[in-house]
Scaffold this motif. Structure first.
Motif: not given
Ligand SMILES: Cc1cc2nc3c(=O)[nH]c(=O)nc-3n(C[C@H](O)[C@H](O)[C@H](O)COP(=O)(O)OP(=O)(O)OC[C@H]3O[C@@H](n4cnc5c(N)ncnc54)[C@H](O)[C@@H]3O)c2cc1C
Length: 356
Positions: A246-253, A255-259, A281-284
């Motif tokens: 799984i990969v997370f896309a999270l709101p952080y400061q 921005q969007c933290l993707l990893g 990551l950009l593909g996900v």
């Protein structure tokens, strides 16, 4: 007892704190500055790790959920409760009933004082929370809750607790060698301690090797994150198409933290996000969100190396448990998660007291 702790990441700080609270005289040596390695390259989640339930890591998840509550309660200014969506599509790998069982367990392990119970959102409700999610084939999403932190500030807050408990913190002080009789070698000379705690994260095995001691192999697995423009105030837990990861896309400061990624790497290789990881990551992201993000929109990236217990061919299935091993007066710590660092410190202090 005079105890040396080697390593100023979150595990070293929590270990030093717990040892000081147990009445020991503790000196912590950090070769650079506190909190500048793995512990500031995390996904910033204080979490039980929903996906570890699939691997049967019930003890770890339960402990991490208790610890999540502790961090949220003790440092509310540096942590928060984060709503996370697990979107389900017609082509998703996990069935709705499987997720339901997992989330029910997750909430149960968090106990009565949990931070909110999961619930099902229809496709319309899901898109209201996260308008950029692709609508085609969307069945809905589970909404659940985890903790989020500013990992660097929270680590420095822990350093403050250490100082208050009497820990002597020495930065810019690389430990060159450690010996089973308690001898510790610095550039300026040698010191003797009743016990040495080797909690140097990915470098703990290297420190033993350069000291001429046996070292259990660690799986060094790089994880990278991208920073993109913000998309939603909700986090997203996303299945990677064609993988169990799984990969997370999270709101952080704002921005969007993707990893994140999982790439095995040697200790001396540069710890940075490779072009292949960026594209992965950009593909996900493009699979789930519209419009897709382009490399030009990248606001930044960072990477860290997980020091995982060796043994699993698939890094994503490797255990996030921690382990202690003694060599004379040296206690080496392997593995672990940010969220469980305080519990690790507590068990380490108990282990030291048992041994001496
Ligand atoms: C990509 C990624 C994402 C993650 N996300 C999460 C998450 O969201 N939530 C979670 O709970 N966990 C997460 N983790 C796990 C967590 O970040 C790590 O388990 C934790 O930070 C490890 O901390 P540490 O103190 O052991 O190591 P480190 O933070 O690496 O600290 C080790 C320290 O030892 C020092 N050192 C090394 N050698 C010497 C020496 N010879 N002398 C003196 N000092 C020395 C180093 O300079 C360093 O500061 C993630 C890990 C990664 C890599």
């Amino acid at each position: 007892m005079q105890i040396a702790v080697v390593g100023g990441g979150i595990n070293g700080l929590c270990s030093a704190w717990q040892l000081a609270l147990a009445g020991h005289q503790v000196t912590l040596f950090e070769r650079d500055q506190l909190m500048q390695a793995t512990s500031v390259a995390s996904s910033k989640l204080l979490h039980g790790g929903l996906r570890y339930l699939e691997q049967g890591e019930f003890r770890l998840v339960r402990e991490a959920l208790q610890e999540r509550r502790w961090w949220l309660k003790k440092a509310p200014q540096l942590t928060r409760r984060l709503p996370i969506l697990y979107p389900l599509y017609q082509h998703s790998q996990r069935a709705r009933w499987q997720l339901k069982i997992g989330l029910w367990l997750y909430d149960s392990f968090a106990g009565k004082k949990g931070i909110g119970r999961h619930r099902w959102l229809t496709a319309v409700q899901t898109l209201r929370c996260s308008p950029q999610l692709k609508a085609e084939g969307l069945l809905g999403a589970y909404l659940f809750f985890d903790g989020q932190m500013d990992d660097q500030k929270l680590g420095l807050w822990m350093a403050e607790q250490c100082r208050k408990a009497g820990v002597n913190i020495v930065e810019h002080s690389p430990v060159l060698k450690i010996q089973p009789d308690g001898e510790l070698q610095l550039t300026g000379g040698k010191l003797k301690f009743a016990s040495i705690i080797n909690v140097a994260g990915p470098w703990s095995s290297a420190l033993l090797q350069q000291s001429g001691l046996m070292a259990a192999p660690l799986d060094l697995v790089r994880g990278s994150h991208l920073l993109l423009p913000a998309i939603s105030r909700y986090g997203h837990m996303l299945e990677v198409p064609g993988e169990r990861r799984i990969v997370f896309a999270l709101p952080y400061q704002q921005q969007c933290l993707l990893g994140t990624t999982e790439v095995r790497q040697p200790l001396d290789d540069p710890v940075q996000c490779s072009p292949a990881e960026r594209d992965y990551l950009l593909g996900v992201y493009a699979h789930y969100f519209t419009p897709a993000a382009t490399p030009e929109q990248l606001l930044g990236s960072f990477a860290g190396v997980r020091p995982l217990l060796a043994g699993s061919a698939d890094a994503s299935r490797a255990s996030r448990e921690y382990q202690f091993s003694w060599q004379g007066k040296i206690l080496t710590v392997s593995g672990g998660k940010w969220t469980t660092a305080r519990a690790l410190g507590q068990q380490l202090a108990a282990e030291v007291n048992r041994q001496f």
